[in-house]
Design a protein around this motif. Structure first.
Motif, short mmCIF file in Angstrom:
data_model
loop_
_atom_site.label_atom_id
_atom_site.label_comp_id
_atom_site.label_asym_id
_atom_site.label_seq_id
_atom_site.Cartn_x
_atom_site.Cartn_y
_atom_site.Cartn_z
N THR A 91 -38.03 -11.98 -92.13
CA THR A 91 -37.80 -12.82 -90.95
C THR A 91 -37.09 -12.02 -89.86
OG1 THR A 91 -37.64 -14.79 -92.33
CG2 THR A 91 -36.65 -14.93 -90.15
N ASP A 94 -34.76 -13.60 -84.15
CA ASP A 94 -34.98 -14.83 -83.37
C ASP A 94 -35.17 -16.03 -84.29
OD1 ASP A 94 -34.77 -13.51 -80.94
OD2 ASP A 94 -36.94 -13.19 -80.77
N ASP A 95 -35.97 -15.84 -85.33
CA ASP A 95 -36.20 -16.93 -86.27
C ASP A 95 -34.95 -17.25 -87.09
OD1 ASP A 95 -38.79 -17.30 -85.38
OD2 ASP A 95 -39.66 -15.98 -86.90
N ASP A 98 -32.73 -19.41 -84.99
CA ASP A 98 -33.25 -20.78 -84.92
C ASP A 98 -32.86 -21.59 -86.15
OD1 ASP A 98 -34.46 -20.39 -82.47
OD2 ASP A 98 -36.45 -20.00 -83.31
N VAL A 99 -32.93 -20.97 -87.33
CA VAL A 99 -32.62 -21.67 -88.58
C VAL A 99 -31.12 -21.84 -88.76
CG1 VAL A 99 -32.79 -21.56 -91.10
CG2 VAL A 99 -34.75 -20.92 -89.69
N ALA A 101 -28.73 -22.04 -86.73
CA ALA A 101 -28.06 -22.95 -85.79
C ALA A 101 -27.82 -24.31 -86.43
CB ALA A 101 -28.90 -23.09 -84.52
N ASP A 102 -28.65 -24.68 -87.40
CA ASP A 102 -28.55 -25.99 -88.03
C ASP A 102 -28.01 -25.97 -89.45
OD1 ASP A 102 -29.65 -27.28 -85.78
OD2 ASP A 102 -31.67 -26.79 -86.44
#
Length: 139
Positions: A91, A94-95, A98-99, A101-102
């Motif tokens: 990965t 950037d990906d 994205d993951v 962050a949550d």
């Protein structure tokens, strides 16, 4: 940048076998002081994440607060409010951002879907903050 820079290897991560009982999970999480831990299959594959909230809900709804009932329930069978999504070792950053962050941590798996460790949101934030500070000093 390669995401492995942030990896906390499996040997340094408190994990639980997915076949452990609810009681075992509760006791081990209490011992380690974590609020969420990865679950692993016998083959070493990532099987989800169990949280304190999942355990408390299961103790109430599945066991009716009976610790002896908790010895009969496998944590892989405990309903989870949410699972931490795993990412593959390949990965990109950037990906990952994205993951993460949550999620407080992101489980990392290899190409055979074996769990190899986690990346914590804290480590990613710390890295970007240090980069920000370096850029501020240059200006």
């Amino acid at each position: 940048m390669n995401i492995l820079f942030f990896l906390t290897p499996k040997k340094e991560v408190a994990c639980l076998p997915a076949d452990d009982t609810l009681r075992q999970a509760m006791e081990r999480m209490k011992y380690h002081g974590y609020t969420a831990v990865p679950l692993l299959t016998k083959e070493g594959k990532y099987a989800g994440t169990i949280t304190e909230g999942d355990i408390l809900r299961a103790m109430e709804t599945l066991c009716h607060w009976d610790i002896f009932q908790a010895e009969k329930i496998k944590i892989k069978d405990v309903p989870k409010k949410r699972d931490n999504k795993a990412i593959n070792i390949s990965t990109d950053m950037d990906d990952l951002v994205d993951v993460i962050a949550d999620q407080n941590f992101v489980p990392v798996i290899d190409d055979q879907e074996k769990f190899i460790g986690i990346i914590t949101r804290k480590d990613v934030i710390r890295f970007y903050y240090e980069e920000y500070q370096k850029n501020e000093k240059k200006q």
